[in-house]
Design a protein around this motif. Sequence first.
Motif, PDB file in Angstrom:
ATOM      1  N   PRO A 151      -2.626 -33.250  46.399  1.00 16.65           N
ATOM      2  CA  PRO A 151      -2.277 -34.536  46.986  1.00 16.65           C
ATOM      3  C   PRO A 151      -3.270 -34.936  48.070  1.00 16.65           C
ATOM      4  O   PRO A 151      -3.993 -34.087  48.603  1.00 16.65           O
ATOM      5  N   SER A 152      -3.296 -36.203  48.383  1.00 11.90           N
ATOM      6  CA  SER A 152      -4.222 -36.730  49.372  1.00 11.90           C
ATOM      7  C   SER A 152      -4.039 -36.023  50.718  1.00 11.90           C
ATOM      8  O   SER A 152      -2.913 -35.797  51.155  1.00 11.90           O
ATOM      9  N   GLY A 153      -5.145 -35.644  51.333  1.00 12.37           N
ATOM     10  CA  GLY A 153      -5.068 -35.010  52.647  1.00 12.37           C
ATOM     11  C   GLY A 153      -4.871 -33.511  52.595  1.00 12.37           C
ATOM     12  O   GLY A 153      -4.737 -32.857  53.630  1.00 12.37           O
ATOM     13  N   CYS A 154      -4.894 -32.917  51.397  1.00  9.55           N
ATOM     14  CA  CYS A 154      -4.625 -31.485  51.299  1.00  9.55           C
ATOM     15  C   CYS A 154      -5.863 -30.660  51.599  1.00  9.55           C
ATOM     16  O   CYS A 154      -5.791 -29.439  51.690  1.00  9.55           O
ATOM     17  N   GLY A 155      -7.023 -31.312  51.726  1.00 10.98           N
ATOM     18  CA  GLY A 155      -8.225 -30.570  52.088  1.00 10.98           C
ATOM     19  C   GLY A 155      -9.247 -30.448  50.979  1.00 10.98           C
ATOM     20  O   GLY A 155     -10.188 -29.660  51.089  1.00 10.98           O
ATOM     21  N   LYS A 156      -9.103 -31.240  49.910  1.00 10.25           N
ATOM     22  CA  LYS A 156     -10.040 -31.150  48.788  1.00 10.25           C
ATOM     23  C   LYS A 156     -11.467 -31.446  49.235  1.00 10.25           C
ATOM     24  O   LYS A 156     -12.387 -30.667  48.971  1.00 10.25           O
ATOM     25  N   SER A 157     -11.641 -32.583  49.920  1.00  8.75           N
ATOM     26  CA  SER A 157     -12.994 -32.951  50.343  1.00  8.75           C
ATOM     27  C   SER A 157     -13.548 -31.927  51.315  1.00  8.75           C
ATOM     28  O   SER A 157     -14.727 -31.562  51.257  1.00  8.75           O
ATOM     29  N   THR A 158     -12.694 -31.466  52.205  1.00  7.42           N
ATOM     30  CA  THR A 158     -13.130 -30.497  53.203  1.00  7.42           C
ATOM     31  C   THR A 158     -13.656 -29.237  52.520  1.00  7.42           C
ATOM     32  O   THR A 158     -14.735 -28.734  52.859  1.00  7.42           O
ATOM     33  N   LEU A 159     -12.908 -28.745  51.543  1.00  2.65           N
ATOM     34  CA  LEU A 159     -13.339 -27.548  50.829  1.00  2.65           C
ATOM     35  C   LEU A 159     -14.653 -27.810  50.104  1.00  2.65           C
ATOM     36  O   LEU A 159     -15.598 -27.013  50.179  1.00  2.65           O
ATOM     37  N   PHE A 207     -11.687 -25.672  60.283  1.00  2.00           N
ATOM     38  CA  PHE A 207     -10.955 -26.344  61.363  1.00  2.00           C
ATOM     39  C   PHE A 207     -11.633 -27.650  61.738  1.00  2.00           C
ATOM     40  O   PHE A 207     -12.858 -27.742  61.762  1.00  2.00           O
ATOM     41  N   TYR A 208     -10.828 -28.671  62.029  1.00  2.00           N
ATOM     42  CA  TYR A 208     -11.312 -29.860  62.738  1.00  2.00           C
ATOM     43  C   TYR A 208     -10.751 -29.740  64.148  1.00  2.00           C
ATOM     44  O   TYR A 208      -9.563 -29.978  64.355  1.00  2.00           O
ATOM     45  N   GLY A 209     -11.577 -29.373  65.084  1.00  2.00           N
ATOM     46  CA  GLY A 209     -11.031 -29.105  66.416  1.00  2.00           C
ATOM     47  C   GLY A 209     -10.019 -27.979  66.320  1.00  2.00           C
ATOM     48  O   GLY A 209     -10.331 -26.883  65.880  1.00  2.00           O
ATOM     49  N   GLU A 210      -8.784 -28.284  66.705  1.00  2.00           N
ATOM     50  CA  GLU A 210      -7.742 -27.262  66.634  1.00  2.00           C
ATOM     51  C   GLU A 210      -7.046 -27.262  65.269  1.00  2.00           C
ATOM     52  O   GLU A 210      -6.366 -26.318  64.897  1.00  2.00           O
ATOM     53  N   LYS A 211      -7.237 -28.386  64.548  1.00  2.00           N
ATOM     54  CA  LYS A 211      -6.473 -28.551  63.300  1.00  2.00           C
ATOM     55  C   LYS A 211      -7.095 -27.728  62.168  1.00  2.00           C
ATOM     56  O   LYS A 211      -8.291 -27.790  61.911  1.00  2.00           O
ATOM     57  N   LYS A 212      -6.233 -26.971  61.498  1.00  3.00           N
ATOM     58  CA  LYS A 212      -6.699 -26.153  60.377  1.00  3.00           C
ATOM     59  C   LYS A 212      -6.558 -26.971  59.105  1.00  3.00           C
ATOM     60  O   LYS A 212      -5.449 -27.298  58.694  1.00  3.00           O
ATOM     61  N   ALA A 213      -7.690 -27.325  58.490  1.00  2.00           N
ATOM     62  CA  ALA A 213      -7.611 -28.161  57.287  1.00  2.00           C
ATOM     63  C   ALA A 213      -7.622 -27.308  56.026  1.00  2.00           C
ATOM     64  O   ALA A 213      -7.072 -27.691  55.000  1.00  2.00           O
ATOM     65  N   ILE A 214      -8.268 -26.156  56.094  1.00  2.00           N
ATOM     66  CA  ILE A 214      -8.300 -25.218  54.965  1.00  2.00           C
ATOM     67  C   ILE A 214      -7.893 -23.862  55.513  1.00  2.00           C
ATOM     68  O   ILE A 214      -8.400 -23.422  56.547  1.00  2.00           O
TER      69      ILE A 214
HETATM   70  N1  LIG Z   1     -13.401 -35.803  60.401  1.00  2.00           N
HETATM   71  C1  LIG Z   1     -12.158 -35.308  60.496  1.00  2.00           C
HETATM   72  N2  LIG Z   1     -11.643 -35.042  61.724  1.00  2.00           N
HETATM   73  C2  LIG Z   1     -10.385 -34.553  61.847  1.00  2.00           C
HETATM   74  N3  LIG Z   1      -9.591 -34.285  60.826  1.00  2.00           N
HETATM   75  C3  LIG Z   1     -10.032 -34.505  59.575  1.00  2.00           C
HETATM   76  C4  LIG Z   1     -11.346 -35.053  59.359  1.00  2.00           C
HETATM   77  N4  LIG Z   1     -11.527 -35.192  58.025  1.00  2.00           N
HETATM   78  C5  LIG Z   1     -10.381 -34.763  57.454  1.00  2.00           C
HETATM   79  N5  LIG Z   1      -9.490 -34.353  58.380  1.00  2.00           N
HETATM   80  C6  LIG Z   1      -8.161 -33.814  58.128  1.00  2.00           C
HETATM   81  O1  LIG Z   1      -8.270 -32.697  57.306  1.00  2.00           O
HETATM   82  C7  LIG Z   1      -7.291 -32.731  56.285  1.00  2.00           C
HETATM   83  C8  LIG Z   1      -7.944 -32.637  54.945  1.00  2.00           C
HETATM   84  O2  LIG Z   1      -8.720 -33.791  54.733  1.00  2.00           O
HETATM   85  P1  LIG Z   1      -9.564 -34.046  53.410  1.00  2.00           P
HETATM   86  O3  LIG Z   1     -10.334 -32.827  53.119  1.00  2.00           O
HETATM   87  O4  LIG Z   1     -10.325 -35.297  53.573  1.00  2.00           O
HETATM   88  O5  LIG Z   1      -8.400 -34.247  52.331  1.00  2.00           O
HETATM   89  P2  LIG Z   1      -8.490 -34.805  50.847  1.00  2.00           P
HETATM   90  O6  LIG Z   1      -9.906 -34.931  50.482  1.00  2.00           O
HETATM   91  O7  LIG Z   1      -7.753 -33.782  50.061  1.00  2.00           O
HETATM   92  O8  LIG Z   1      -7.753 -36.097  50.829  1.00  2.00           O
HETATM   93  C9  LIG Z   1      -6.493 -34.005  56.462  1.00  2.00           C
HETATM   94  O9  LIG Z   1      -5.279 -33.678  57.068  1.00  2.00           O
HETATM   95  C10 LIG Z   1      -7.336 -34.838  57.365  1.00  2.00           C
HETATM   96  O10 LIG Z   1      -6.504 -35.553  58.244  1.00  2.00           O
END
Ligand SMILES: Nc1ncnc2c1ncn2[C@@H]1O[C@H](COP(=O)(O)OP(=O)(O)O)[C@@H](O)[C@H]1O
Lengths: 282, 286, 328
Positions: free
Chosen positions: B72-80, B47-54
């Motif tokens: 696709p971009s923004g799907c959570g690859k970097s986050t994972l 989670f980023y705050g309330e937002k569920k990224a993964i």
């Molecule tokens: N530091 C952050 N704070 C809040 N939301 C984030 C942050 N980094 C990424 N996100 C959100 O988490 C989701 C996944 O991001 P990210 O893992 O960077 O995607 P990817 O690498 O696949 O492009 C996106 O919707 C992005 O908006």
Amino acid sequence: MKNSHLWRKTKSALASAASFVCALLVIAPLALVFLHLLRSGASAVNWSFFTELPKPVGVAGGGMVNAIAGSFELLGLAALVGVPVGVFGGVYLAEYGTVRGNWLLRFVADVLNGVPSIIWGVVVYGLVVLRFKSFSAYAGGLALGFIMIPLIMRTTEEVLLLVPAGYREASLALGISRWKTIVHIVMKTAIKGIVTAILLALARVAGETAPLLFTAFGNRFWNHDLSEPIAALPLQIFSYAISPYDDWHRQAWAGALVLVVMIFFVNILVRFLTRERVARVL
Amino acid sequence: MESAAIIDPPMITPVSSPQQQVASGSEPTAAAPERPPAFEVERLSIFYGEKKAIENVTLTIPSKMITAIIGPSGCGKSTLLRSLNRMHELVPQTRIEGKVVFAGEDIYAPHIDPVVVRRRIGMVFQKSNPFPTMSIAENVLVGLKLNGVRDRAFLRERLEQSLRMAALWDEVKNDLHKPGISLSGGQQQRLCIARAIAVEPEVLLMDEPASALDPIATAKIEELIHELSSNYTVVIVTHNMQQAGRCSDYTAFLYLGRLIEFAATTKIFTNPSERQTEDYITGRFG
Amino acid sequence: MPIAVAPERPAVRSTIDRMAPPSGLGDKVFKWFTLAMALAVVALVFLVGWQLARGSSLAIHRFGFHFLATSTWDPVAEQFGALPFIYGTAVSSLIALIIAVPLSIATAVYLTELAPLWIRQPIVSLIEMLAAIPSVILGLWGIFVMIPWLRDHPFPFLKKIFGWTPFFSGPIYGVSMLAGGIIIAVMILPIITSVSREILRSVPNLQREAAYALGATRWEVTRIAVLSYAKKGLFGAVILGLGRALGETMAVTMVIGNTPQIRASLFAPGYTLASVIANEFTEATTDVYLQALFEIGLVLFGITILANLLAQLLLKTMGSTIKSGAVQ
Ligand SMILES: Nc1ncnc2c1ncn2[C@@H]1O[C@H](COP(=O)(O)OP(=O)(O)O)[C@@H](O)[C@H]1O
Ligand SMILES: [Mg+2]
């Protein structure tokens, strides 16, 4: 319709012209002060000004060597207080803490920065002079050091925040601890900015007089003991300026010229340093 | 304060090369690859705050192979990816649920020191970031020196070894004292790889390591990644499907924070099980 | 795919074993150390308040609120009332604001909206240099250049035109409340200008573009889109300038005349809170005298803290990043 358009255009041009005149008026004092400094100071600056002690009342000549040295000693003492507290406080603001807590700390630092410098003199008088029953270089240095703290803290924070987050991440990803990352990667990358912050703060307090009036107090002779009163360039300028002797007035101008040249030199140096730093970060 | 626990050393078992495995046509599933796994990610939500990224991702990343994460971009690859060596937690106000088991231990267990995790699981970033104050040699050795390695002979040896592994040695061996940022973009990225492998991690996480590079530099990096996989477990994030197809053994397809499909790369690209994967592979969206 | 022929991998643990085992201790110590340094600013605020209150406790007991409301300042008779200094501080600061605010804000507008690009940086640098001139040097210039000129030219002229009002009547000495206000104005011009400039620069370009799209002239864009948007921040800049004006010491002390009196005429000498401390602190021979000066310091600290609190609140809540430390 045409006419009103013309009128609006004219009004715009008038506003530009008026504000340009205002800008000139704002920088006019700088030009006037600097001109007079050069005219009245340059003739009084000579070799003995930099090498001799003040002469007794009524004797012409003499110099301010003790005051120049005293100013540097005071700045050194001030740096001992202001640099560690300011720099590492800035590190905390840039690298640690919570958003809210740091907002509050920044707020307090900025408010503190608005405390009149004379107040620091009074505080240090109560804190040091009264306690040790003597004016001293230590007291003067402490007062100047206090003034430097919020200045250095805020600028250090800013230059640390200019360091891209990628460097911190790269370092942490190598299994380097947080504090080593901050000291060896972040601070090292920002070192020119930190030096700039320190130099600016020193240039700022170098001209301070009010906080020294009843801490360093001034001294017509060499200071051999930092727990004794010490001369400082701004103090000497002040006491000569309000004296009734023409020769002392001349020396006050000379001292003022020397002080301003030193301060401007640091400011220009700093601009040079920052330009390079900004160029490198980009 | 409790002393920082060191995770057990990984099992080092001789295994067949990935090429053989893929060539043999076996189709390992997400749950059961044929090698001892490097990571077992269990019901992971981030989670980023309330937002569920993964959301509720479970997958097993095999060791000594290249696993690509696409989507696709923004799907959570970097986050994972960043959750695999606890880089993720550097972002304020993030929270994690579930487990990431590395070499038999949950790296998010309370007694685990993230510093140790990161020493064993290195990372290379999208934007090459050699330290600007340091020379090429200092950049490579910084992870060792700042972690207290003093032995000069050993440092020299690691310097050469790391730069060789990063296929950079021949290009820089006479310029080791030049600033790291004086290199070209592709060289800088290889320098960052050398810096990461100098501390001898067991895993290299790479977040779009070639996305900022020209095709020739990209080809070099891809070749390098391939060679690294004989020694390291490599997890690479890419939004470039061709790249995933060219240089990975396994591919995970993420979409909107969910793991849609995880399988051998050949399978993903020739015969995906999921409709969404197929749509993405064939360029119908994303 | 080329098959990698990697050398036999060295024992996996060798490198990591050579590293110092991580200990959270360094991190903890460093974090607490920097926190302590950062908290110094909070400690300093309390230190100042405490020192001033302690130093003036006797006077506070003895004079009470009377201190702020009486106008006799007679150290020999041990009669201490701060009213002339409060009055002098207020009037000189007011004069300074009246002069400096329009000039600085107009300059800031010129520098961000109207001036040709090539001229902006040189002017900004010059203003920064003006900010770097120490107060005592401005005072020196005030004594020997500004005062004689004011006495011979503008003051008689003002007297001729406005002499019928109480504000410009009476004898002209040169040193005066008006001279004090003018020198303070010079001191606060740079800070108001540079903070205002930062604020105007933080106005989003969208604001301007929208107005330009409607066919507004440059000045109309500035007035409608920029100034009205930045009102709150500019007010903050003015209050920040007020804070500096209230505490300005050396230059004022050198030109204001240092006479504890309340006169309507701006040509008459005055005295400020800051300058009475600067002038009389080392002469304060009795305890009560010193205590009274400490109390003056307390009053000065109180009002400047209030002004700065208000200024920072205005500046910080308008969402721009202002560094008030950048300029004196
Ligand atoms: N530091 C952050 N704070 C809040 N939301 C984030 C942050 N980094 C990424 N996100 C959100 O988490 C989701 C996944 O991001 P990210 O893992 O960077 O995607 P990817 O690498 O696949 O492009 C996106 O919707 C992005 O908006
Ligand atoms: Mg990404």
